[in-house]
Structure formats: C-alpha cells, structure tokens
Design a protein around this motif. Structure first.
Motif, mmCIF file in Angstrom:
data_model
loop_
_atom_site.group_PDB
_atom_site.id
_atom_site.type_symbol
_atom_site.label_atom_id
_atom_site.label_comp_id
_atom_site.label_asym_id
_atom_site.label_seq_id
_atom_site.Cartn_x
_atom_site.Cartn_y
_atom_site.Cartn_z
ATOM 1 N N LYS A 192 0.892 -1.205 -0.127
ATOM 2 C CA LYS A 192 0.108 0.035 -0.053
ATOM 3 C C LYS A 192 0.837 1.128 0.026
ATOM 4 N N ASN A 193 1.811 1.157 0.785
ATOM 5 C CA ASN A 193 2.752 2.509 0.569
ATOM 6 C C ASN A 193 3.728 2.510 -0.537
ATOM 7 N N LEU A 194 3.906 1.536 -1.074
ATOM 8 C CA LEU A 194 4.560 1.601 -2.422
ATOM 9 C C LEU A 194 3.585 2.001 -3.301
ATOM 10 N N ALA A 195 2.196 1.529 -3.394
ATOM 11 C CA ALA A 195 1.352 2.262 -4.299
ATOM 12 C C ALA A 195 1.040 3.619 -4.130
ATOM 13 N N ASP A 196 0.926 4.260 -2.828
ATOM 14 C CA ASP A 196 0.711 5.548 -2.599
ATOM 15 C C ASP A 196 2.175 6.302 -3.045
ATOM 16 N N THR A 197 3.327 5.691 -2.820
ATOM 17 C CA THR A 197 4.511 6.549 -3.316
ATOM 18 C C THR A 197 4.364 6.724 -4.774
ATOM 19 N N LEU A 198 4.120 5.778 -5.491
ATOM 20 C CA LEU A 198 3.961 5.538 -7.065
ATOM 21 C C LEU A 198 2.928 6.637 -7.452
ATOM 22 N N SER A 199 1.836 6.751 -6.840
ATOM 23 C CA SER A 199 0.818 7.636 -7.289
ATOM 24 C C SER A 199 1.159 9.051 -6.924
ATOM 25 N N GLU A 200 1.944 9.248 -5.909
ATOM 26 C CA GLU A 200 2.342 10.379 -5.791
ATOM 27 C C GLU A 200 3.452 11.070 -6.558
ATOM 28 N N MET A 201 4.339 10.197 -7.075
ATOM 29 C CA MET A 201 5.432 10.531 -7.897
ATOM 30 C C MET A 201 4.779 10.664 -9.200
ATOM 31 N N ARG A 202 3.750 10.072 -9.544
ATOM 32 C CA ARG A 202 2.865 10.332 -10.726
ATOM 33 C C ARG A 202 2.473 11.713 -10.973
ATOM 34 N N SER A 203 1.740 11.954 -9.795
ATOM 35 C CA SER A 203 0.967 13.265 -9.499
ATOM 36 C C SER A 203 2.194 14.326 -9.610
#
Length: 330
Positions: A192-203
């Motif tokens: 979940k933390n990895l997915a959140d991090t990738l989402s923040e990086m994309r944003s």
C-alpha cells in the motif's frame, strides 16, 4: 504297548544341541559375542526414517560400532516424544592413549568416558549411506563450534552423547526461519505504501510546477551550452595573448639580464678598487701610529721642539720685562 523313552538319550540330545548352538554362535557370530562393548545413547530431533538396528556407527569414516536399539519415549506431562538411539562402540577400535585402560565398566566409569568425549567436542549426526536406498548411519565427529545440547534423560542407565542436526535439517530450519520472518513482514502495508508513493510520484511528475521546473532546466542547459560555445570561441585569442605576453616578458628578462651583467661587473671592479683604497688607508694609519709612538724619532723631535719653544717664550718674556739685559747681559 509303546516303548518308554530313554531319559539318558534325551539328556544327551539336549547337551549335544547346546554344544552345537554354542559352536554356531562362536563360528557365525565371531568373537563379538564375548566382547565387552561400550554403550551410549543419543537423542536425535530429526526423523529416523532409514535408520535401522545394526546400522554402522562411524568416526571420521571408520566404523567403530553399530546401532543396538531404536526406541520412542513419551513424556506424558509435556507431550514430548524422545527418540533414543543406543549405539555400541568397540573399545578395541577406539582407544584413548591418554587414559590407562582398565577392566572396570561401572556407571561412574562409563559417565567419565562419555564426559571426556563430550569435552573433546564429540557429537552424533545422522548421515546418508546411499542416496538410492536412503539408509542412514550414525556419524560421530568432533564439532567444537556446535553447542552441547543434552536431553539429560536417564535411559536405561546409559551415558548420553549430544547430537547435532543433519545438513538437510539445518537447511530446512534456515528456510523455515526465513519464511517465518517473511510472514511476519507487513506485506500488505508495504504494498500500500509503495502504491501511494508511486501515485504521489505520478502526480508530482504531471504537476504544473514540475513542468515549469523542467522547462526552466532545459532553458538553463541551453544557456549553459551557449556560454560554453562562447568560451570556446574566446579561449583561443586569450591563450594567444597570454602566450604573447609570456614571450614579451621572457624577452624583457633576457634584455635586463644582458644590461645588468655589465653593471654588476663595474660594481665588482669598484668594490675591488675601494677595497684596495681601504687597505692603503689602513697602511697609512699604521705608519702614522708608528711615527707617533712615544719611543719613535718623530715623537722625540716633537718633544725637543716643544722644549725649545718654551725656552724661546721664556726669553721673550724676560726681554720684555728687562730690555737692558741685552746690553748688560743679565
């Protein structure tokens, strides 16, 4: 009427059978029947599949005994099952040179023998005789780096030797430990933390600030390239001017050296002449000091002249007072 059996014949038959049985044991069993072997018990934690009674007991590849008994012992209080394996070791094949051999085989003596082996690092381990048959044997070896784990269960009054896990068990235990630690990791939370991090990086990459920063960075790189090109164009003339200035400076220094050399030579000649003049002056002063000495002729002449001048002065004063002395002689 049947004939009664002869007791003497029956007794002779039994005695002969016993004699034949004893002879057979001695012939087919060899001399092992009369040997006094040392017995020890080893408790193994691993499964005993493939270990049979009569399996060899080896010490560093040399067979020194056999497995005598395999049993199961259950502790009803704890529900734990122990697997004692009784081994027999032929003393003639394993002799201790540092201990005097004796015929005593009391419990105390057996415990002392076992303790000496334990102190030396001796431990039992199950090894495979053949990969095809899967049969096991007991391998005794010295594992000084392994801990001494004793069950301390009194089994048939036999001394206990420690055991170490097999190589397969050690690999299995290590794999189980790694799997247990992996199971304890919060995998879902990490994902979940990895997915959140990738989402923040994309944003962040798609934001206007990032686009402006990338555009500014590209512009800075272009300006830097133009600046480097300008420097490359100007560095040639600058280097040429620097080389010309260095050449002029080198020429000036050479000319200065040429002009300075005669001046230095003239100065050297002047210093030599001054040195000679000083030496002449010193000689003259030495001569004057010599003439002015009290015992010199010039000094005596000066003293006489002073005396004469004093006498002439006295005469002049006397004539001034009495001019008639020139006539009368007084």
């Amino acid at each position: 009427m049947s004939k009664q059996a002869n007791p003497l014949a029956i007794g002779a038959f039994l005695v002969g059978a016993l004699i034949l049985l004893t002879a057979g044991v001695m012939i087919f069993g060899g001399s092992d029947f009369f040997k006094d072997k040392k017995r020890f018990v080893i408790f193994f934690d691993s499964a005993l599949n493939g270990l049979n009674v009569g399996a060899p007991v080896k010490l560093q590849g040399v067979q020194i005994g056999n497995v005598n008994e395999i049993s199961l012992v259950m502790d009803s209080a704890t529900g734990r099952i122990f697997k004692p394996v009784v081994i027999e070791i032929d003393p003639a094949l394993l002799q201790d040179l540092s201990v005097q051999q004796s015929g005593g085989h009391s419990k105390k003596q057996r415990m002392q023998d076992a303790q000496r082996l334990i102190d030396a690092g001796l431990k039992g381990r199950l090894e495979t005789q053949s990969l095809l048959t899967g049969l096991l044997y007991v391998d005794l070896n010295f594992y000084s780096d392994k801990p001494v784990n004793l069950i301390k269960l009194d089994y048939k009054n036999l001394p206990e030797l420690p055991s170490v896990p097999t190589t397969v068990d050690e690999i299995r235990n290590t794999a189980d430990e790694i799997l247990n630690r992996a199971r304890q990791l919060p995998v879902e939370e990490m994902m979940k933390n990895l997915a959140d991090t990738l989402s923040e990086m994309r944003s962040l990459l798609q934001s206007d600030d990032t686009k402006q920063s990338l555009a500014a960075l590209a512009k800075s790189l272009q300006e830097t390239q133009r600046l480097m090109a300008t420097l490359n164009n100007q560095i040639g003339p600058l280097m040429s001017n620097a080389n010309g200035a260095l050449s002029d400076t080198r020429t000036t220094l050479q000319d200065f050296n040429k002009e300075l050399l005669p001046v230095l030579k003239a100065a050297e000649q002047s210093l030599n002449a001054a040195t000679k003049v000083m030496e002449g002056s010193q000689n003259a002063l030495t001569a004057v000091e010599t003439l002015a000495a009290p015992d010199a002729q010039l000094g005596q002449a000066l003293v006489e002249m002073r005396n004469a001048a004093r006498s002439l002065k006295d005469l002049t004063e006397s004539l001034e007072r009495r001019p008639e002395s020139l006539i009368y002689g007084k």
